[in-house]
Design a protein around this motif. Structure first.
Motif, short mmCIF file in Angstrom:
data_model
loop_
_atom_site.label_atom_id
_atom_site.label_comp_id
_atom_site.label_asym_id
_atom_site.label_seq_id
_atom_site.Cartn_x
_atom_site.Cartn_y
_atom_site.Cartn_z
N ALA A 92 -22.45 32.23 20.07
CA ALA A 92 -21.47 31.24 20.52
C ALA A 92 -21.32 30.09 19.54
CB ALA A 92 -21.86 30.71 21.90
N SER A 93 -22.39 29.78 18.82
CA SER A 93 -22.32 28.68 17.85
C SER A 93 -21.42 29.02 16.68
CB SER A 93 -23.73 28.35 17.34
OG SER A 93 -24.23 29.35 16.46
N LYS A 94 -21.08 30.30 16.54
CA LYS A 94 -20.25 30.73 15.40
C LYS A 94 -18.77 30.89 15.78
CE LYS A 94 -24.10 30.95 13.16
NZ LYS A 94 -24.46 29.83 12.25
N THR A 95 -18.44 30.73 17.07
CA THR A 95 -17.03 30.81 17.48
C THR A 95 -16.50 29.40 17.72
OG1 THR A 95 -17.58 31.05 19.83
CG2 THR A 95 -17.39 33.06 18.54
N PRO A 96 -15.43 29.01 17.04
CA PRO A 96 -14.91 27.64 17.17
C PRO A 96 -14.51 27.26 18.59
CG PRO A 96 -13.99 28.73 15.23
CD PRO A 96 -14.70 29.79 16.03
N SER A 97 -14.02 28.21 19.37
CA SER A 97 -13.65 27.93 20.75
C SER A 97 -14.26 28.99 21.66
CB SER A 97 -12.13 27.88 20.92
OG SER A 97 -11.53 29.07 20.44
N HIS A 98 -14.27 28.71 22.95
CA HIS A 98 -14.95 29.58 23.91
C HIS A 98 -14.04 29.89 25.09
CE1 HIS A 98 -18.23 27.37 21.76
NE2 HIS A 98 -18.69 28.61 21.66
N ASP A 99 -12.84 30.35 24.76
CA ASP A 99 -11.85 30.65 25.80
C ASP A 99 -11.98 32.07 26.34
OD1 ASP A 99 -10.71 28.10 25.47
OD2 ASP A 99 -9.52 28.81 23.77
N LEU A 100 -12.10 33.05 25.44
CA LEU A 100 -12.04 34.44 25.87
C LEU A 100 -12.95 35.32 25.02
CD1 LEU A 100 -10.74 36.65 27.64
CD2 LEU A 100 -8.87 36.76 25.96
N ALA A 101 -13.78 36.13 25.69
CA ALA A 101 -14.65 37.11 25.02
C ALA A 101 -14.35 38.49 25.57
CB ALA A 101 -16.11 36.76 25.22
N TRP A 102 -14.42 39.48 24.69
CA TRP A 102 -14.21 40.88 25.08
C TRP A 102 -15.49 41.64 24.79
CZ3 TRP A 102 -11.15 44.81 21.64
CH2 TRP A 102 -11.14 46.07 22.27
N ASP A 103 -16.14 42.15 25.84
CA ASP A 103 -17.37 42.94 25.69
C ASP A 103 -17.01 44.41 25.76
OD1 ASP A 103 -20.20 43.20 25.41
OD2 ASP A 103 -20.33 43.69 27.54
N VAL A 104 -17.09 45.09 24.63
CA VAL A 104 -16.65 46.48 24.52
C VAL A 104 -17.85 47.41 24.74
CG1 VAL A 104 -15.31 48.09 23.12
CG2 VAL A 104 -15.09 45.63 22.72
N GLY A 105 -17.64 48.48 25.51
CA GLY A 105 -18.76 49.35 25.84
C GLY A 105 -19.75 48.60 26.71
N THR A 106 -19.22 47.85 27.67
CA THR A 106 -20.05 46.94 28.47
C THR A 106 -21.08 47.65 29.32
OG1 THR A 106 -19.88 44.94 29.82
CG2 THR A 106 -18.55 46.83 30.52
N SER A 138 -23.27 48.82 32.14
CA SER A 138 -23.55 48.18 33.42
C SER A 138 -23.68 46.67 33.29
CB SER A 138 -24.82 48.78 34.04
OG SER A 138 -25.88 48.81 33.10
N GLY A 139 -23.18 46.14 32.18
CA GLY A 139 -23.00 44.69 32.05
C GLY A 139 -24.20 43.88 31.64
N GLN A 140 -25.09 44.43 30.79
CA GLN A 140 -26.26 43.66 30.36
C GLN A 140 -25.89 42.36 29.64
OE1 GLN A 140 -26.37 47.05 30.35
NE2 GLN A 140 -27.97 47.12 31.90
N ALA A 141 -24.75 42.36 28.95
CA ALA A 141 -24.35 41.16 28.19
C ALA A 141 -23.39 40.27 28.95
CB ALA A 141 -23.73 41.58 26.86
N ILE A 142 -22.90 40.72 30.10
CA ILE A 142 -21.81 40.02 30.77
C ILE A 142 -22.19 38.65 31.31
CG2 ILE A 142 -20.41 40.09 32.87
CD1 ILE A 142 -19.11 41.57 30.64
N LYS A 143 -23.28 38.55 32.04
CA LYS A 143 -23.64 37.28 32.68
C LYS A 143 -23.81 36.16 31.66
CE LYS A 143 -26.50 35.25 36.31
NZ LYS A 143 -26.80 33.99 35.61
N PRO A 144 -24.61 36.34 30.61
CA PRO A 144 -24.74 35.25 29.63
C PRO A 144 -23.42 34.90 28.94
CG PRO A 144 -25.91 37.21 28.91
CD PRO A 144 -25.55 37.44 30.32
N ILE A 167 -13.83 39.75 29.43
CA ILE A 167 -13.31 41.06 29.79
C ILE A 167 -14.34 42.10 29.36
CG2 ILE A 167 -11.46 42.75 29.43
CD1 ILE A 167 -9.72 40.26 28.61
N GLY A 168 -14.74 42.95 30.29
CA GLY A 168 -15.67 44.03 29.98
C GLY A 168 -14.98 45.37 30.11
N THR A 169 -15.07 46.20 29.08
CA THR A 169 -14.44 47.52 29.13
C THR A 169 -15.46 48.60 28.82
OG1 THR A 169 -13.76 47.46 26.78
CG2 THR A 169 -12.20 46.59 28.41
N ASP A 170 -15.25 49.76 29.44
CA ASP A 170 -16.14 50.88 29.18
C ASP A 170 -15.41 52.18 29.51
OD1 ASP A 170 -19.35 51.00 28.63
OD2 ASP A 170 -18.62 52.81 29.61
#
Length: 264
Positions: A28-42, A44-50, A59-62
């Protein structure tokens, strides 16, 4: 590759490691803004909550509907079941418009992708300049000397014939994966940057972790059960050697991170 994870979806969600907060803070420190993230191959969502705690929308897609059934229900997250390959038109309809995504993440999945086509989508959807892609993998679990000494030959010899070729990219810590992006601010290269994930497991949980692997399930489909009674007993003796029923299992995590430039 979604078929590899249909049958063991519940085991997968129960036994996969929880990624460390430091990983997401660094990304997150490397993205200038924090509006929208796309988690690809999500999955069962291990990365989604954080991600949902940092980015306004996620957005999580699988490609596996079964995996998505075990993903967490969070107000600022939406999930989509997608085909293995999407056109730009489908990407715009399902995920987001061109140049509107701050961050694309791929947790333990990019080695299954058609990389040239996926990277074309990443360049199209990320904000320009400085939209970030972060892809990471975790390698074999580390428990203690006793358990690890049983796991190593099980992984490198017994399981080896049943791993897909793409697994080699994970074993190589994503060092050899194609990753044609610019280094983010503060880094000279795109990685890999190392972190450590952890999960507290009982012996039964550790065995479920092994049974959730694609190699184990591929072997089963070929009529081979890698966890014979003798092998399970070896693991059990090693697990019980220190007298602790619950153990913290460590998973080394290797992150590749880069950004798109203005020319893209």
């Amino acid at each position: 590759m979604a078929d590899l994870f249909h049958k063991q979806a519940e085991q997968y969600s129960e036994t996969r490691p929880t990624y460390p907060p430091e990983l997401f803070q660094f990304i997150a420190s490397k993205t200038p803004s924090h509006d929208l993230a796309w988690d690809v191959g999500t999955g069962s969502g291990q990365a989604i909550k954080p991600l949902s705690e940092i980015y306004e929308n996620v957005i999580g897609t699988d490609t596996s509907m079964k995996q998505l059934e075990f993903a967490p229900n969070i107000p600022n997250v939406r999930y989509h079941h997608t085909p293995p390959l999407m056109s730009i038109e489908e990407l715009e309809e399902t995920v987001a418009r061109e140049s509107t995504v701050d961050l694309v993440t791929v947790a333990q999945a990019i080695h299954w992708f058609d990389l040239p086509k996926f990277y074309e989508q990443v360049r199209w959807i990320l904000k320009k300049p400085n939209g970030v892609i972060a892809a990471w993998c975790y390698t074999v679990p580390e428990v203690n000397d006793a358990v690890d000494s049983v796991f190593r030959p099980f992984y490198t010899i017994d399981s080896a014939p049943y791993w897909e070729k793409a697994r080699r990219l994970v074993d190589k810590k994503y060092e050899i994966i194609e990753f044609p992006f610019e280094p983010v601010e503060g880094l000279d290269e795109t990685g890999p940057v190392e972190f450590t994930a952890e999960r507290e497991l009982s012996f039964d949980g550790y065995m479920r972790y092994i049974r959730s692997s694609s190699a184990y399930n591929t072997a089963l489909e070929r009529g081979v059960d890698l966890l014979t009674e003798d092998v399970i007993e070896k693991f059990r003796r090693a697990w019980e050697e220190d007298g602790r029923r619950q153990k913290v299992v460590k998973f080394p995590v290797y992150l590749r991170i880069g950004k798109v430039g203005i020319c893209h």
